[in-house]
Design a protein around this motif. Structure first.
Motif, PDB file in Angstrom:
ATOM      1  N   ALA A  41       0.834  -1.208   0.000  1.00 59.10           N
ATOM      2  CA  ALA A  41       0.000   0.000   0.000  1.00 59.10           C
ATOM      3  C   ALA A  41       0.864   1.252   0.000  1.00 59.10           C
ATOM      4  O   ALA A  41       0.587   2.221  -0.714  1.00 59.10           O
ATOM      5  CB  ALA A  41      -0.939  -0.005   1.209  1.00 59.10           C
ATOM      6  N   LEU A  42       1.933   1.246   0.814  1.00 61.61           N
ATOM      7  CA  LEU A  42       2.849   2.385   0.859  1.00 61.61           C
ATOM      8  C   LEU A  42       3.524   2.600  -0.491  1.00 61.61           C
ATOM      9  O   LEU A  42       3.618   3.728  -0.981  1.00 61.61           O
ATOM     10  CB  LEU A  42       3.918   2.151   1.925  1.00 61.61           C
ATOM     11  CG  LEU A  42       3.569   2.480   3.376  1.00 61.61           C
ATOM     12  CD1 LEU A  42       4.710   2.046   4.282  1.00 61.61           C
ATOM     13  CD2 LEU A  42       3.301   3.957   3.548  1.00 61.61           C
ATOM     14  N   ALA A  43       3.988   1.507  -1.096  1.00 59.84           N
ATOM     15  CA  ALA A  43       4.676   1.614  -2.374  1.00 59.84           C
ATOM     16  C   ALA A  43       3.729   2.105  -3.462  1.00 59.84           C
ATOM     17  O   ALA A  43       4.088   2.943  -4.298  1.00 59.84           O
ATOM     18  CB  ALA A  43       5.282   0.261  -2.757  1.00 59.84           C
ATOM     19  N   GLY A  44       2.494   1.590  -3.448  1.00 56.87           N
ATOM     20  CA  GLY A  44       1.509   2.025  -4.430  1.00 56.87           C
ATOM     21  C   GLY A  44       1.157   3.486  -4.272  1.00 56.87           C
ATOM     22  O   GLY A  44       1.017   4.219  -5.260  1.00 56.87           O
ATOM     23  N   ARG A  45       1.020   3.924  -3.034  1.00 56.13           N
ATOM     24  CA  ARG A  45       0.721   5.325  -2.763  1.00 56.13           C
ATOM     25  C   ARG A  45       1.866   6.217  -3.242  1.00 56.13           C
ATOM     26  O   ARG A  45       1.635   7.273  -3.849  1.00 56.13           O
ATOM     27  CB  ARG A  45       0.490   5.516  -1.259  1.00 56.13           C
ATOM     28  CG  ARG A  45       0.464   6.961  -0.786  1.00 56.13           C
ATOM     29  CD  ARG A  45      -0.686   7.751  -1.355  1.00 56.13           C
ATOM     30  NE  ARG A  45      -0.614   9.149  -0.897  1.00 56.13           N
ATOM     31  CZ  ARG A  45      -1.493  10.089  -1.213  1.00 56.13           C
ATOM     32  NH1 ARG A  45      -2.513   9.800  -2.002  1.00 56.13           N
ATOM     33  NH2 ARG A  45      -1.355  11.313  -0.759  1.00 56.13           N
ATOM     34  N   ALA A  46       3.108   5.821  -2.985  1.00 47.40           N
ATOM     35  CA  ALA A  46       4.255   6.613  -3.427  1.00 47.40           C
ATOM     36  C   ALA A  46       4.263   6.762  -4.948  1.00 47.40           C
ATOM     37  O   ALA A  46       4.543   7.841  -5.478  1.00 47.40           O
ATOM     38  CB  ALA A  46       5.554   5.962  -2.946  1.00 47.40           C
ATOM     39  N   ARG A  47       3.940   5.691  -5.655  1.00 51.56           N
ATOM     40  CA  ARG A  47       3.887   5.758  -7.120  1.00 51.56           C
ATOM     41  C   ARG A  47       2.797   6.718  -7.590  1.00 51.56           C
ATOM     42  O   ARG A  47       2.970   7.458  -8.559  1.00 51.56           O
ATOM     43  CB  ARG A  47       3.670   4.361  -7.702  1.00 51.56           C
ATOM     44  CG  ARG A  47       4.878   3.439  -7.581  1.00 51.56           C
ATOM     45  CD  ARG A  47       4.710   2.188  -8.423  1.00 51.56           C
ATOM     46  NE  ARG A  47       3.620   1.349  -7.952  1.00 51.56           N
ATOM     47  CZ  ARG A  47       3.742   0.371  -7.061  1.00 51.56           C
ATOM     48  NH1 ARG A  47       4.948   0.119  -6.537  1.00 51.56           N
ATOM     49  NH2 ARG A  47       2.709  -0.356  -6.689  1.00 51.56           N
ATOM     50  N   GLN A  48       1.656   6.709  -6.893  1.00 53.60           N
ATOM     51  CA  GLN A  48       0.563   7.620  -7.237  1.00 53.60           C
ATOM     52  C   GLN A  48       0.985   9.080  -7.047  1.00 53.60           C
ATOM     53  O   GLN A  48       0.687   9.942  -7.879  1.00 53.60           O
ATOM     54  CB  GLN A  48      -0.670   7.318  -6.380  1.00 53.60           C
ATOM     55  CG  GLN A  48      -1.351   6.006  -6.687  1.00 53.60           C
ATOM     56  CD  GLN A  48      -2.493   5.712  -5.721  1.00 53.60           C
ATOM     57  OE1 GLN A  48      -2.680   6.432  -4.732  1.00 53.60           O
ATOM     58  NE2 GLN A  48      -3.244   4.666  -5.993  1.00 53.60           N
ATOM     59  N   VAL A  49       1.674   9.349  -5.937  1.00 49.35           N
ATOM     60  CA  VAL A  49       2.123  10.717  -5.645  1.00 49.35           C
ATOM     61  C   VAL A  49       3.113  11.179  -6.712  1.00 49.35           C
ATOM     62  O   VAL A  49       3.012  12.298  -7.244  1.00 49.35           O
ATOM     63  CB  VAL A  49       2.748  10.796  -4.243  1.00 49.35           C
ATOM     64  CG1 VAL A  49       3.409  12.156  -4.010  1.00 49.35           C
ATOM     65  CG2 VAL A  49       1.678  10.551  -3.171  1.00 49.35           C
ATOM     66  N   ALA A  50       4.080  10.326  -7.034  1.00 49.23           N
ATOM     67  CA  ALA A  50       5.076  10.689  -8.040  1.00 49.23           C
ATOM     68  C   ALA A  50       4.421  10.931  -9.398  1.00 49.23           C
ATOM     69  O   ALA A  50       4.740  11.907 -10.092  1.00 49.23           O
ATOM     70  CB  ALA A  50       6.129   9.596  -8.150  1.00 49.23           C
ATOM     71  N   ALA A  51       3.485  10.062  -9.777  1.00 54.64           N
ATOM     72  CA  ALA A  51       2.821  10.205 -11.074  1.00 54.64           C
ATOM     73  C   ALA A  51       2.010  11.496 -11.145  1.00 54.64           C
ATOM     74  O   ALA A  51       1.940  12.151 -12.187  1.00 54.64           O
ATOM     75  CB  ALA A  51       1.923   8.993 -11.332  1.00 54.64           C
ATOM     76  N   ALA A  52       1.367  11.866 -10.011  1.00 50.75           N
ATOM     77  CA  ALA A  52       0.552  13.078  -9.987  1.00 50.75           C
ATOM     78  C   ALA A  52       1.423  14.336 -10.098  1.00 50.75           C
ATOM     79  O   ALA A  52       1.032  15.314 -10.749  1.00 50.75           O
ATOM     80  CB  ALA A  52      -0.287  13.124  -8.708  1.00 50.75           C
TER      81      ALA A  52
END
Length: 301
Positions: A41-52
């Motif tokens: 979940a943490l890794a997925g959230r980090a990817r979402q933040v970077a992509a945004a």
């Protein structure tokens, strides 16, 4: 890892108002104490933040603004004469024995090494002094300001070193002045992503230091008291660096999620930070510099 000297506080808390012991530890991008589901979940959230953020208008606004990423106050040349004077500065223990300038230019220039510059409004000498002398004075102050004038200071920003308008305060016993940046930082852009929901963990509290070579950053983060080894996970892209504070070790029981302490952690990056945006994976916002003033330090890493 047990961090000696840290004081616990109950959650929820207003992080900016906490004054606790801060210990220094090192951190790597691993998930040693994080359950696999939480790590995903943490890794997925980090990817979402970077992509945004990457290639967003918010990132462009951040790179065009003035954001200090290092200390905006510089001690007199040669440093403080004694530990007592240093402590007086940290406590805001000042006395004013001068008439501060009542007028100033409305704006000043922030100039970077490459020649780029930005116009920013300036704070007055009175407001700048009040920011320094923010502590409670017990008896006679150790630091006495005798005059002030407008000058320059060089500090670290999100765009590299910059020369900034500053108030220079002359003090009794010092041959060179105490400098405080007078330029008002730009307002941070609105994040292109909202805060996380349903993901265990805490926001990064503040940025403390960027290494001279840009290959490591030191932050203060909030951690549960029953947590195992402290950890901050890192996701690096061409446009951003996302730091995620790892979650509590829940095996100790529910009481562990109700207590927390602030810890200072140094995170090593794969390459220099440079102009990449340093982001908090939990809030989705840039991690702002606040230094350690107002936080008592204890322990060692």
């Amino acid at each position: 890892m047990h961090i000696g000297g840290s004081r616990s506080v109950s959650l929820p808390v207003k992080i900016a108002l906490i004054t606790v012991g801060v210990a220094t530890v090192s951190s790597c991008s691993s998930h040693k104490q994080v359950a696999s589901g939480d790590a995903d979940a943490l890794a997925g959230r980090a990817r979402q933040v970077a992509a945004a953020w990457d290639d967003s208008t918010a990132a462009a606004a951040w790179r065009a603004g003035y954001y200090p990423m290092g200390e905006e106050v510089q001690a007199p040349r040669g440093g403080w004469r004694s530990q007592a004077d240093r402590q007086a500065y940290e406590q805001g223990d000042f006395t004013l024995r001068a008439q501060l300038p009542e007028t100033r230019p409305k704006n000043g220039r922030v100039t970077w090494a490459g020649g780029e510059s930005l116009t920013r409004p300036l704070v007055g000498a009175d407001e700048s002094y009040k920011a320094l002398a923010s502590g409670r004075v017990n008896g006679k102050s150790r630091l006495t300001v005798t005059s002030a004038r407008l000058g320059k200071i060089t500090l670290i920003t999100s765009r590299g070193p910059a020369t900034v308008s500053a108030w220079l305060f002359t003090m009794d016993g010092y041959a060179s002045p105490l400098k405080q940046a007078a330029a008002i930082p730009s307002k941070p852009p609105r994040p292109p992503i909202g805060p996380a929901h349903g993901i265990p963990g805490f926001p990064i509290n503040r940025l403390v230091r960027i290494a001279a070579d840009g290959r490591s950053v030191t932050v203060v983060a909030l951690h549960g008291v029953c947590k195992g080894e402290s950890d901050v996970d890192v996701l690096e892209t061409n446009g951003s660096v996302v730091l995620s504070d790892s979650v509590n070790d829940r095996k100790h029981g529910s009481n562990c999620t109700k207590q927390a302490r602030l810890q200072q952690m140094t995170v090593t990056l794969g390459r220099p930070l440079r102009s990449r945006v340093l982001l908090d994976g939990y809030t989705g916002q840039p991690i702002l510099y606040k230094g350690l003033r107002g936080l008592s330090q204890s322990g060692s890493g």
